[in-house]
Design a protein around this motif. Structure first.
Motif, PDB file in Angstrom:
ATOM      1  N   ARG A 127      26.947  78.453  18.193  1.00 15.94           N
ATOM      2  CA  ARG A 127      26.441  79.455  19.126  1.00 15.94           C
ATOM      3  C   ARG A 127      24.921  79.373  19.230  1.00 15.94           C
ATOM      4  O   ARG A 127      24.348  79.498  20.325  1.00 15.94           O
ATOM      5  CB  ARG A 127      26.879  80.847  18.681  1.00 15.94           C
ATOM      6  CG  ARG A 127      26.518  81.954  19.669  1.00 15.94           C
ATOM      7  CD  ARG A 127      27.138  83.296  19.276  1.00 15.94           C
ATOM      8  NE  ARG A 127      26.740  83.704  17.932  1.00 15.94           N
ATOM      9  CZ  ARG A 127      27.557  83.809  16.907  1.00 15.94           C
ATOM     10  NH1 ARG A 127      28.841  83.510  17.054  1.00 15.94           N
ATOM     11  NH2 ARG A 127      27.116  84.204  15.717  1.00 15.94           N
ATOM     12  N   ASP A 128      24.255  79.146  18.110  1.00 15.35           N
ATOM     13  CA  ASP A 128      22.794  79.019  18.123  1.00 15.35           C
ATOM     14  C   ASP A 128      22.335  77.787  18.889  1.00 15.35           C
ATOM     15  O   ASP A 128      21.245  77.773  19.469  1.00 15.35           O
ATOM     16  CB  ASP A 128      22.259  78.959  16.685  1.00 15.35           C
ATOM     17  CG  ASP A 128      22.421  80.282  15.947  1.00 15.35           C
ATOM     18  OD1 ASP A 128      22.619  81.318  16.619  1.00 15.35           O
ATOM     19  OD2 ASP A 128      22.366  80.270  14.703  1.00 15.35           O
ATOM     20  N   ALA A 129      23.158  76.737  18.873  1.00 13.99           N
ATOM     21  CA  ALA A 129      22.788  75.492  19.557  1.00 13.99           C
ATOM     22  C   ALA A 129      23.056  75.547  21.055  1.00 13.99           C
ATOM     23  O   ALA A 129      22.488  74.756  21.817  1.00 13.99           O
ATOM     24  CB  ALA A 129      23.561  74.317  18.952  1.00 13.99           C
ATOM     25  N   ALA A 130      23.901  76.484  21.505  1.00 16.27           N
ATOM     26  CA  ALA A 130      24.318  76.528  22.912  1.00 16.27           C
ATOM     27  C   ALA A 130      23.147  76.616  23.897  1.00 16.27           C
ATOM     28  O   ALA A 130      23.170  75.948  24.935  1.00 16.27           O
ATOM     29  CB  ALA A 130      25.293  77.682  23.122  1.00 16.27           C
ATOM     30  N   PRO A 131      22.097  77.451  23.625  1.00 15.39           N
ATOM     31  CA  PRO A 131      21.002  77.523  24.607  1.00 15.39           C
ATOM     32  C   PRO A 131      20.313  76.186  24.866  1.00 15.39           C
ATOM     33  O   PRO A 131      19.784  75.963  25.962  1.00 15.39           O
ATOM     34  CB  PRO A 131      20.036  78.521  23.954  1.00 15.39           C
ATOM     35  CG  PRO A 131      20.880  79.350  23.057  1.00 15.39           C
ATOM     36  CD  PRO A 131      21.912  78.415  22.525  1.00 15.39           C
ATOM     37  N   VAL A 132      20.312  75.314  23.872  1.00 14.99           N
ATOM     38  CA  VAL A 132      19.688  74.001  24.066  1.00 14.99           C
ATOM     39  C   VAL A 132      20.384  73.247  25.199  1.00 14.99           C
ATOM     40  O   VAL A 132      19.740  72.639  26.057  1.00 14.99           O
ATOM     41  CB  VAL A 132      19.743  73.175  22.763  1.00 14.99           C
ATOM     42  CG1 VAL A 132      19.201  71.762  22.996  1.00 14.99           C
ATOM     43  CG2 VAL A 132      18.956  73.870  21.668  1.00 14.99           C
ATOM     44  N   PHE A 133      21.721  73.303  25.230  1.00 13.75           N
ATOM     45  CA  PHE A 133      22.473  72.534  26.209  1.00 13.75           C
ATOM     46  C   PHE A 133      22.420  73.143  27.608  1.00 13.75           C
ATOM     47  O   PHE A 133      22.755  72.475  28.579  1.00 13.75           O
ATOM     48  CB  PHE A 133      23.926  72.394  25.754  1.00 13.75           C
ATOM     49  CG  PHE A 133      24.070  71.651  24.462  1.00 13.75           C
ATOM     50  CD1 PHE A 133      23.877  70.279  24.407  1.00 13.75           C
ATOM     51  CD2 PHE A 133      24.363  72.322  23.280  1.00 13.75           C
ATOM     52  CE1 PHE A 133      23.984  69.595  23.215  1.00 13.75           C
ATOM     53  CE2 PHE A 133      24.477  71.644  22.082  1.00 13.75           C
ATOM     54  CZ  PHE A 133      24.289  70.277  22.055  1.00 13.75           C
TER      55      PHE A 133
ATOM     56  N   SER B 166      15.259  72.170  14.158  1.00 14.63           N
ATOM     57  CA  SER B 166      15.840  71.390  13.073  1.00 14.63           C
ATOM     58  C   SER B 166      17.281  71.809  12.787  1.00 14.63           C
ATOM     59  O   SER B 166      18.100  70.997  12.363  1.00 14.63           O
ATOM     60  CB  SER B 166      14.991  71.542  11.803  1.00 14.63           C
ATOM     61  OG  SER B 166      14.988  72.893  11.361  1.00 14.63           O
ATOM     62  N   GLU B 167      17.610  73.096  13.034  1.00 15.49           N
ATOM     63  CA  GLU B 167      18.962  73.568  12.757  1.00 15.49           C
ATOM     64  C   GLU B 167      19.981  73.029  13.749  1.00 15.49           C
ATOM     65  O   GLU B 167      21.181  72.996  13.465  1.00 15.49           O
ATOM     66  CB  GLU B 167      19.014  75.100  12.776  1.00 15.49           C
ATOM     67  CG  GLU B 167      18.249  75.760  11.644  1.00 15.49           C
ATOM     68  CD  GLU B 167      16.787  75.990  11.984  1.00 15.49           C
ATOM     69  OE1 GLU B 167      16.321  75.429  13.009  1.00 15.49           O
ATOM     70  OE2 GLU B 167      16.107  76.701  11.237  1.00 15.49           O
ATOM     71  N   SER B 168      19.526  72.640  14.956  1.00 19.24           N
ATOM     72  CA  SER B 168      20.461  72.182  15.984  1.00 19.24           C
ATOM     73  C   SER B 168      20.200  70.753  16.440  1.00 19.24           C
ATOM     74  O   SER B 168      20.928  70.236  17.278  1.00 19.24           O
ATOM     75  CB  SER B 168      20.384  73.107  17.214  1.00 19.24           C
ATOM     76  OG  SER B 168      19.093  73.077  17.796  1.00 19.24           O
TER      77      SER B 168
END
Length: 408
Positions: free
Chosen positions: A213-219, A343-345
């Motif tokens: 969920r935290d990585a979703a905004p990147v995409f 770094s987390e994503s």
């Protein structure tokens, strides 16, 4: 553009798996990248010899190449998420050992489908290698430092694209098609060096669902999804045309053996090294968008030249033009995603990009082989030129919507 720094800009030690702390030795990152690029560069010059030696028709060339790329469609993303959760080293070391073990095992194989199965296992091992090399750079360098080192990493990678096919072709002519597979054993010492030279990972404190969920905004960022789509199309063209159709075309049209096929397949690296080793300078001077657009136009020209080449020399000129495209667009697209992620994503983001590259590497050879069988290699290269012009050009423009040098 981000401020240039003289030293690696380490992120704070935040409990993530990959980001903080002292930067690893850059030659180790290069060794990981070099090992990963061996997956197909040691095979493509020998494709006709492998198929003949195992009693198979040339129409299976696409399956031969795709068997090592297909696993990465899923495994690159899985291993990228895993690298964010448990650490870069914890994913890299087993991957390297599987890659080397499966590759060397081909020396003992006489059955084509067992050969394909081992290539499949090798593909699982290779799924994390090149992308985690870029992840390690993104973890420890920022701004134009990151652009420069991703460019240098790409330059070494593309230099290997020139060297490995030549070595493979020569070994094939001298010792038979199995000989190049012995070189995959280099993955074992690289695995040992990675275990010693990379820090132990720290487990991600959140749940997997929270991490995704935290990585979703990147995409959702247009430059990221544009970069991922452009990566897919680029690798359809690279693996479909240059690494599958071209070696068979050289064999059938010009009657050249494995050694000369290796030389011609390595020639694009001349252009690629020239552009990728100067990425920081070129991006600063011209801007990412114009630079990548011109590079795609060079790809269009290269496919047209190769498709109508009356001589090997003309074909080689087309190959150099393609190398200029490859050495400019691929590291630029990598830098877009590396700069957009934290770094987390970062492992998951770059691995997703690589998953789409693997999808392109798998679809490209099968599609291009079928197309060449139906309309011939010259027209297949013309179709590739059309795809580059009409599909890839708008995608790289979308990817270039981020400022050069990225964000973090």
């Amino acid at each position: 553009m981000s401020e240039v720094t003289d030293a690696p800009a380490a992120e704070p030690a935040d409990g993530s798996s990959g980001g903080g702390g002292r930067a690893p030795a850059f030659p180790l990152i290069l060794a990981i990248t070099i090992t990963g690029i061996m997956a197909n560069t040691l095979v493509t010059p020998a494709i006709p010899d492998i198929l003949d030696g195992l009693g198979q028709p040339r129409s299976l060339a696409g399956i031969l190449v795709a068997s090592a790329t297909f696993p990465g469609i899923v495994m690159a993303a899985v291993l990228g998420v895993l690298a964010d959760r448990i650490g870069r080293r914890e994913v890299l070391v087993p991957s390297l050992l599987l890659f080397g073990g499966a590759g060397v095992s081909v020396l003992l194989v006489d059955d084509f489908w067992v050969f394909i199965a081992l290539r499949f296992l090798q593909g699982i091992g290779s799924a994390a290698l090149i992308n985690l090399g870029v992840v390690l750079i993104g973890d420890h360098w920022r701004g134009t430092d990151r652009v420069r080192l991703i460019g240098r990493n790409a330059a070494v990678l593309t230099a290997c694209l020139a060297v490995f096919p030549v070595i493979s072709g020569a070994l094939t002519d001298l010792l038979g098609w199995r000989a190049p597979f012995a070189l995959y054993g280099v993955a074992v010492p690289v695995a040992l060096a990675s275990y010693v030279g990379l820090p132990a990972g720290e487990r991600h404190p959140s749940t997997l669902l929270a991490q995704l969920r935290d990585a979703a905004p990147v995409f959702r960022r247009p430059e990221v999804n544009g970069s991922i789509a452009a990566f897919f199309v680029s690798f359809v063209l690279i693996f479909g045309l240059m690494l599958t159709v071209l070696p068979v075309y050289i064999d059938e049209e010009f009657g050249l053996g494995a050694s000369w096929r290796g030389v011609l397949l390595g020639i694009p690296a001349l252009g690629s090294v020239a552009s990728s080793s100067n990425m920081e300078r070129l991006t600063t001077r011209f801007g990412r968008g114009p630079l990548m657009t011109v590079a795609v136009l060079l790809a269009v020209a290269s496919f047209l030249v190769i498709g109508v080449a009356p001589t090997v020399i003309v074909l080689a000129i087309g190959a150099v033009l393609f190398g200029l495209f490859d050495g400019t667009v691929i590291p630029s697209l990598q830098d877009v995603v590396a700069g957009a992620a934290t770094s987390e994503s970062r492992g998951a983001a770059i691995a997703t990009q690589v998953s789409f590259a693997r999808l392109g590497q798998t679809i490209g050879p099968i599609l291009a082989t079928a197309l060449a069988a139906g309309i011939g290699a010259p027209l297949t290269f013309a179709v590739g030129a059309g795809v580059a012009l009409l599909v890839l050009t708008p995608l790289v423009r979308r990817a270039a919507s981020a400022p050069s040098g990225g964000v973090s």
